[in-house]
Design a protein around this motif. Structure first.
Motif, mmCIF file in Angstrom:
data_model
loop_
_atom_site.group_PDB
_atom_site.id
_atom_site.type_symbol
_atom_site.label_atom_id
_atom_site.label_comp_id
_atom_site.label_asym_id
_atom_site.label_seq_id
_atom_site.Cartn_x
_atom_site.Cartn_y
_atom_site.Cartn_z
ATOM 1 N N ASP A 85 55.429 44.330 52.681
ATOM 2 C CA ASP A 85 55.740 44.130 51.267
ATOM 3 C C ASP A 85 54.671 43.283 50.578
ATOM 4 O O ASP A 85 54.238 43.590 49.461
ATOM 5 C CB ASP A 85 57.118 43.466 51.112
ATOM 6 N N SER A 86 54.254 42.208 51.249
ATOM 7 C CA SER A 86 53.228 41.340 50.663
ATOM 8 C C SER A 86 51.896 42.070 50.545
ATOM 9 O O SER A 86 51.199 41.982 49.517
ATOM 10 C CB SER A 86 53.049 40.079 51.520
ATOM 11 N N TYR A 110 49.970 43.260 46.992
ATOM 12 C CA TYR A 110 48.613 42.838 46.639
ATOM 13 C C TYR A 110 47.728 44.041 46.328
ATOM 14 O O TYR A 110 47.021 44.065 45.311
ATOM 15 C CB TYR A 110 47.999 42.027 47.786
ATOM 16 N N VAL A 111 47.773 45.054 47.198
ATOM 17 C CA VAL A 111 46.890 46.212 47.038
ATOM 18 C C VAL A 111 47.233 46.998 45.777
ATOM 19 O O VAL A 111 46.344 47.342 44.986
ATOM 20 C CB VAL A 111 46.969 47.121 48.283
ATOM 21 N N THR A 112 48.506 47.293 45.558
ATOM 22 C CA THR A 112 48.883 48.139 44.428
ATOM 23 C C THR A 112 48.726 47.426 43.086
ATOM 24 O O THR A 112 48.617 48.084 42.040
ATOM 25 C CB THR A 112 50.331 48.634 44.578
ATOM 26 N N GLU A 113 48.711 46.099 43.100
ATOM 27 C CA GLU A 113 48.449 45.367 41.864
ATOM 28 C C GLU A 113 46.996 45.513 41.444
ATOM 29 O O GLU A 113 46.674 45.498 40.246
ATOM 30 C CB GLU A 113 48.784 43.893 42.060
ATOM 31 N N ARG A 114 46.103 45.724 42.427
ATOM 32 C CA ARG A 114 44.670 45.747 42.149
ATOM 33 C C ARG A 114 44.030 47.127 42.264
ATOM 34 O O ARG A 114 42.881 47.300 41.889
ATOM 35 C CB ARG A 114 43.964 44.762 43.098
ATOM 36 N N VAL A 168 40.998 55.974 37.881
ATOM 37 C CA VAL A 168 41.182 55.091 39.032
ATOM 38 C C VAL A 168 40.558 53.739 38.701
ATOM 39 O O VAL A 168 39.427 53.674 38.211
ATOM 40 C CB VAL A 168 40.518 55.675 40.299
ATOM 41 N N ARG A 169 41.287 52.682 38.967
ATOM 42 C CA ARG A 169 40.794 51.327 38.706
ATOM 43 C C ARG A 169 40.956 50.489 39.964
ATOM 44 O O ARG A 169 42.015 50.496 40.590
ATOM 45 C CB ARG A 169 41.558 50.676 37.557
ATOM 46 N N SER A 170 39.898 49.777 40.351
ATOM 47 C CA SER A 170 39.943 48.929 41.552
ATOM 48 C C SER A 170 39.418 47.541 41.237
ATOM 49 O O SER A 170 38.309 47.383 40.732
ATOM 50 C CB SER A 170 39.102 49.545 42.676
ATOM 51 N N ALA A 171 40.256 46.540 41.532
ATOM 52 C CA ALA A 171 39.848 45.138 41.418
ATOM 53 C C ALA A 171 40.160 44.411 42.727
ATOM 54 O O ALA A 171 40.433 43.213 42.736
ATOM 55 C CB ALA A 171 40.566 44.464 40.254
ATOM 56 N N TYR A 185 47.979 35.691 47.653
ATOM 57 C CA TYR A 185 48.574 36.279 46.453
ATOM 58 C C TYR A 185 50.089 36.181 46.481
ATOM 59 O O TYR A 185 50.736 35.859 45.480
ATOM 60 C CB TYR A 185 48.142 37.740 46.337
ATOM 61 N N GLU A 186 50.690 36.436 47.655
ATOM 62 C CA GLU A 186 52.146 36.441 47.786
ATOM 63 C C GLU A 186 52.705 35.127 48.321
ATOM 64 O O GLU A 186 53.907 35.015 48.547
ATOM 65 C CB GLU A 186 52.575 37.585 48.707
ATOM 66 N N LYS A 187 51.823 34.144 48.534
ATOM 67 C CA LYS A 187 52.242 32.860 49.123
ATOM 68 C C LYS A 187 53.006 33.090 50.432
ATOM 69 O O LYS A 187 54.036 32.489 50.705
ATOM 70 C CB LYS A 187 53.140 32.089 48.151
ATOM 71 N N ASP A 188 52.458 33.989 51.244
ATOM 72 C CA ASP A 188 53.103 34.393 52.501
ATOM 73 C C ASP A 188 52.358 33.732 53.657
ATOM 74 O O ASP A 188 51.469 34.321 54.274
ATOM 75 C CB ASP A 188 53.053 35.920 52.621
#
Length: 410
Positions: A104-105, A109-113, A159-162, A73-76
């Motif tokens: 940070d990466s 990722y987690v907080t976006e989903r 609450v939403r989880s993806a 997701y973060e290209k890390d």
């Protein structure tokens, strides 16, 4: 050609067809254990509200899946290299350090989903502390604590989880088991691809329906449990035997399911999963042994040893075996939830509804399959014996394959 000869030929053809079907099924299923790890995943989330405008969330996520998903997701690429090396080394401290170094990466990722809203307004997540690693379901899980700051007081939270969606290409999909103490309500729910979000204003029926559906889907997706049930059906000589066997299995797995899901019993998956596979082979092999020993009389009740419920000694012994293996299967069912919260009536009802979902599917399979085998045995006893023998042979072979693979960790 005499009628007897034609009956024998039809019996052989029917048994051969079933054998070919189960051989093909076994070949297909034999590849599944190798894909089992990462094929689906479960996220565990616990939410509490210490004060108005504040939701404290503890997430537990499968470590290696978190690494590859966040890195992609973060290209890390450094996260992927460090995280993978730590996973292969099996070092929990090294795994936590890899996540902390690329926090940070991972958090992005987690907080976006995984999002929390209050009164329709988004809450802002802030990481609290570092990552910790612990085993769960036989694999390392990363624990992350997020503090969500919400704009003012609200009557309801959503609450939403993806997390780990199938579209990412790493797993088919995932489910998120949520326990919460928000808005003067406590409870639990299950989120997946079909139901990504829930509100604390949802009715009790909506919350419990999620667990009923989850229980039904868990049994349908659990090929090992379905094969165990087929082994019980194939080896049952009378209606009373499959009814008693199913009831015994239900009683046994319900006991350990509730105890394990409430955290009162804990057995490692490295023990549970091989024993479940072994139970499939043993129960199916029991019927094969009777066929080898008694030939065409394999489905007859023994005249000696009749007792209560019109079961002979073999019937009672089989029930004892089914009960013991049912206890282990209950531990397997409980791993689908993994709820760690303290005792509550809400939690208990959620567990029971999950179990009802399992039982409905189990009874549906019995009603669909057993009458057909009983009719075949009644009309063509030899054909029925060959058919149930072929089913038992296929199921037993699959159970042995799974047992070896799970013991060796393949």
């Amino acid at each position: 050609m005499s009628p007897a000869a034609r009956r024998r030929i039809r019996a052989v053809i029917a048994a051969a067809a079933v054998a070919v079907l189960f051989s093909a099924l076994s070949t297909l299923l034999g590849a599944l254990p190798a894909l089992a790890h990462g094929f689906t995943s479960t996220v565990y989330a616990s939410l509490v509200s210490p004060q108005a405008g504040h939701v404290r969330t503890e997430l537990q996520l499968e470590y290696d899946l978190l690494v590859v998903s966040a890195a992609d997701y973060e290209k890390d690429d450094p996260l992927f290299k460090a995280g993978t090396a730590a996973f292969e080394a099996g070092d929990a401290a090294q795994q936590a350090a890899a996540l902390d170094a690329h926090a940070d990466s991972v958090v992005a990722y987690v907080t976006e989903r995984f999002r929390v809203t209050a009164g329709g307004q988004a809450c802002t997540p802030v990481r609290d502390g570092g990552f910790t690693i612990g085993p769960r379901e036989g694999v390392p899980y990363a624990r992350l604590t997020l503090d969500y700051r919400c704009p003012g007081a609200a009557e309801a939270h959503e609450v939403r989880s993806a997390l780990f969606a199938g579209s990412e290409g790493y797993v088919r999909d995932s489910k998120t088991i949520v326990t919460y103490d928000l808005d003067l309500k406590t409870g639990s729910t299950a989120l997946d691809a079909q139901h990504r979000s829930f509100s604390t204003h949802q009715s009790w029926f909506e919350r419990f329906w999620e667990f009923f559906r989850l229980g039904a889907e868990h049994l349908l997706g659990g090929l090992d449990h379905i094969l165990f049930l087929l082994a019980l059906i194939a080896g049952s000589r009378r209606l009373r035997e499959i009814v008693l066997a199913a009831s015994t299995f239900t009683l046994a797995h319900s006991v350990t399911f509730v105890l394990a899901a409430l955290g009162l019993v804990e057995v490692p998956a490295s023990f549970v999963e091989p024993v479940i596979a072994l139970s499939i082979a043993v129960v199916a092999g029991w019927h094969l042994w009777r066929i080898w020993r008694r030939r065409s009389h394999a489905t007859d009740l023994e005249t000696a040893g009749h007792g209560h419920l019109s079961l002979d000694r073999a019937g009672w012994t089989r029930l004892a075996v089914v009960f013991c293996f049912g206890l282990v299967h209950g531990l397997g069912f409980a791993s689908a939830l993994g709820i760690d919260q303290a005792w509550s009536w809400t939690l208990l009802w959620s567990l029971l509804v999950f179990n009802v979902g399992i039982e409905v599917v189990q009874l549906t399979i019995i009603v669909a399959v057993f009458p057909l085998l009983a009719l075949l045995r009644h009309r063509r006893s030899i054909a029925g014996l060959w058919t149930t023998g072929a089913i038992a042979a296929g199921v037993s072979a699959m159970g042995l394959v799974w047992f070896v693979q799970r013991v060796l960790g393949l």
